[in-house]
Write an enzyme that holds these catalytic residues in place. Sequence first.
Site, PDB file in Angstrom:
ATOM      1  N   THR A 149      -6.535  -3.696   2.735  1.00 19.83           N
ATOM      2  CA  THR A 149      -5.631  -2.928   3.223  1.00 19.83           C
ATOM      3  C   THR A 149      -5.896  -3.300   4.803  1.00 19.83           C
ATOM      4  O   THR A 149      -6.501  -3.920   5.312  1.00 19.83           O
ATOM      5  CB  THR A 149      -6.471  -1.427   3.366  1.00 19.83           C
ATOM      6  OG1 THR A 149      -5.469  -0.660   4.068  1.00 19.83           O
ATOM      7  CG2 THR A 149      -7.571  -1.266   3.705  1.00 19.83           C
ATOM      8  N   ARG A 150      -4.717  -2.809   5.332  1.00 23.35           N
ATOM      9  CA  ARG A 150      -4.374  -3.264   6.840  1.00 23.35           C
ATOM     10  C   ARG A 150      -5.349  -2.173   7.566  1.00 23.35           C
ATOM     11  O   ARG A 150      -5.535  -2.018   8.825  1.00 23.35           O
ATOM     12  CB  ARG A 150      -3.007  -3.454   7.482  1.00 23.35           C
ATOM     13  CG  ARG A 150      -1.880  -3.694   6.524  1.00 23.35           C
ATOM     14  CD  ARG A 150      -0.632  -3.583   7.255  1.00 23.35           C
ATOM     15  NE  ARG A 150       0.009  -2.219   7.511  1.00 23.35           N
ATOM     16  CZ  ARG A 150       0.442  -1.397   6.590  1.00 23.35           C
ATOM     17  NH1 ARG A 150       0.766  -1.815   5.479  1.00 23.35           N
ATOM     18  NH2 ARG A 150       0.842  -0.269   6.891  1.00 23.35           N
ATOM     19  N   ASN A 151      -5.258  -0.819   6.978  1.00 22.91           N
ATOM     20  CA  ASN A 151      -5.757   0.239   7.849  1.00 22.91           C
ATOM     21  C   ASN A 151      -6.866   0.801   7.033  1.00 22.91           C
ATOM     22  O   ASN A 151      -7.583   0.308   5.833  1.00 22.91           O
ATOM     23  CB  ASN A 151      -4.598   1.181   7.826  1.00 22.91           C
ATOM     24  CG  ASN A 151      -3.668   0.822   8.508  1.00 22.91           C
ATOM     25  OD1 ASN A 151      -3.494   0.332   9.511  1.00 22.91           O
ATOM     26  ND2 ASN A 151      -2.335   0.975   7.718  1.00 22.91           N
TER      27      ASN A 151
END
Length: 157
Positions: free
Chosen positions: A127-129
């Site tokens: 995930t980027r977040n």
Amino acid sequence: MRLASGVLWPMPITLDVTEEFAKKLTPGASKVALRDGEGVMLAVLHVEESGQVDRAAEAKAVFGTTSKAHPGANYAMNLSNPWYVGGRVEGLQGPSHYDFRTLRLTPQELRAEFARMGWRRAVAFQTRNPMHRAHVELHLPRRQVVEANLLLTRAWV
């Protein structure tokens, strides 16, 4: 959505290029330098094939949607280049990282850690977040179905 060996690989790793660049390449003869953000050459791609892709079909297969509201689908359909180049990758050196070194394991180090923890199978989610509740609800039941441990990773830029 699978490798030639049959292993599930739901998100393709692609090198998207412009049509102009792709048409300059000769499969079997061309090589492409793969560089990090600072321009350091990390690997060479020995070009075996190139071609235009159906970006909407890829977005639907990978993300389950073609909605511009989905960041991954939007990127695949509207922001990536329409041609892909593939072939054998010859690694020259790994990327240099100066932060979070203890969290940046090589594939070999990660496999050793899996063995140390007694993991036989792993499914991964990147995930980027920070992971949110929907991600938890999607992945925990699926990992139980395939009797695997869940590896959470963060996309490092």
